[in-house]
Enzyme design. Structure first.
Site, short mmCIF file in Angstrom:
data_model
loop_
_atom_site.label_atom_id
_atom_site.label_comp_id
_atom_site.label_asym_id
_atom_site.label_seq_id
_atom_site.Cartn_x
_atom_site.Cartn_y
_atom_site.Cartn_z
N ASN A 52 4.31 0.48 1.63
CA ASN A 52 4.10 1.78 0.97
C ASN A 52 5.43 2.42 0.59
O ASN A 52 6.41 2.35 1.34
CB ASN A 52 3.24 2.73 1.82
CG ASN A 52 3.77 2.97 3.21
OD1 ASN A 52 4.40 2.11 3.80
ND2 ASN A 52 3.51 4.15 3.74
N VAL A 53 5.44 3.01 -0.58
CA VAL A 53 6.64 3.65 -1.12
C VAL A 53 6.26 5.08 -1.50
O VAL A 53 5.51 5.29 -2.46
CB VAL A 53 7.18 2.88 -2.34
CG1 VAL A 53 8.45 3.55 -2.87
CG2 VAL A 53 7.46 1.42 -1.99
N GLU A 54 6.75 6.03 -0.70
CA GLU A 54 6.35 7.42 -0.90
C GLU A 54 7.27 8.13 -1.89
O GLU A 54 8.30 7.58 -2.33
CB GLU A 54 6.35 8.14 0.46
CG GLU A 54 5.32 7.52 1.39
CD GLU A 54 5.11 8.28 2.68
OE1 GLU A 54 5.95 9.14 3.04
OE2 GLU A 54 4.08 8.00 3.34
N CYS A 63 0.68 2.86 -2.35
CA CYS A 63 0.19 2.25 -1.10
C CYS A 63 0.70 0.81 -0.97
O CYS A 63 1.02 0.16 -1.97
CB CYS A 63 -1.32 2.24 -1.07
SG CYS A 63 -2.10 3.84 -0.78
N GLU A 65 -0.95 -1.87 -0.29
CA GLU A 65 -1.81 -2.83 -0.98
C GLU A 65 -1.47 -2.89 -2.46
O GLU A 65 -1.45 -3.96 -3.07
CB GLU A 65 -3.29 -2.43 -0.82
CG GLU A 65 -3.80 -2.41 0.61
CD GLU A 65 -3.60 -1.07 1.31
OE1 GLU A 65 -2.59 -0.39 1.03
OE2 GLU A 65 -4.45 -0.72 2.13
N CYS A 98 -7.47 2.48 1.58
CA CYS A 98 -8.04 3.71 1.00
C CYS A 98 -8.93 3.35 -0.19
O CYS A 98 -8.93 2.22 -0.69
CB CYS A 98 -6.93 4.68 0.59
SG CYS A 98 -6.08 4.23 -0.94
#
Ligand code: THU
Length: 142
Positions: A52-54, A63, A65, A98
């Site tokens: 995940n890369v915010e 996300c 995935e 999600c």
């Protein structure tokens, strides 16, 4: 064909390695995902991982995935099909994909695509994507 125990173990290992690179300064939730591609054409049964890369503008977060899928298409092209995906996190928490990730996975899935994730009891459980996303949206053009 469902993945073997050894293949699931390999997926979880790759996902865990990817999670170590998580960029998650806001949630501190470090997620990794690893995809097992179908062994045909150019895909070669490869494993491709993502994390995940915010973003400071929270909704721009990618996300794990989705990162894995983007990497798989980048490496192996638009024909990829996902045989299985394992999701892990380094927080010892449950980690089901999600809703948005389920729809993203559907794009490259088959009826048999298997999803492995830790449940609330810390056990790795599996479900087909078809079970996780019933009556999914599909674009029907003429
Ligand atoms: N996250 C994922 O990577 N995959 C999911 O399926 C659910 C959520 C990430 C996004 C965000 O960086 C963090 O987990 C907390 O929501």
């Amino acid at each position: 064909m469902p993945p073997t125990e050894a293949e699931v173990a390999a997926l979880r290992l790759y996902a865990t390695e990817a999670a170590r690179n998580s960029y998650s300064p806001y949630s501190h939730f470090r997620v990794g995902a690893a995809i097992l591609l179908q062994a045909d054409q150019r895909q070669d049964g490869a494993i491709v991982a993502g994390t995940n890369v915010e973003n400071a503008s929270y909704r721009l977060t990618c996300c794990a995935e989705q990162s894995a899928i983007a990497a798989a298409v980048t490496l192996y092209g638009p024909e990829i099909r996902i045989r299985a995906i394992a999701i892990v996190n380094l927080n010892g928490a449950a980690s089901m994909p999600c809703g948005a990730c389920r729809q993203t996975l559907l794009e490259f899935s088959t009826q048999e695509t298997a999803v492995f994730y830790p449940n609330a009891d810390g056990e790795t459980v599996s479900a087909t994507l078809a079970a996780l996303l019933p009556d999914a949206f599909r674009l029907a053009t003429e």
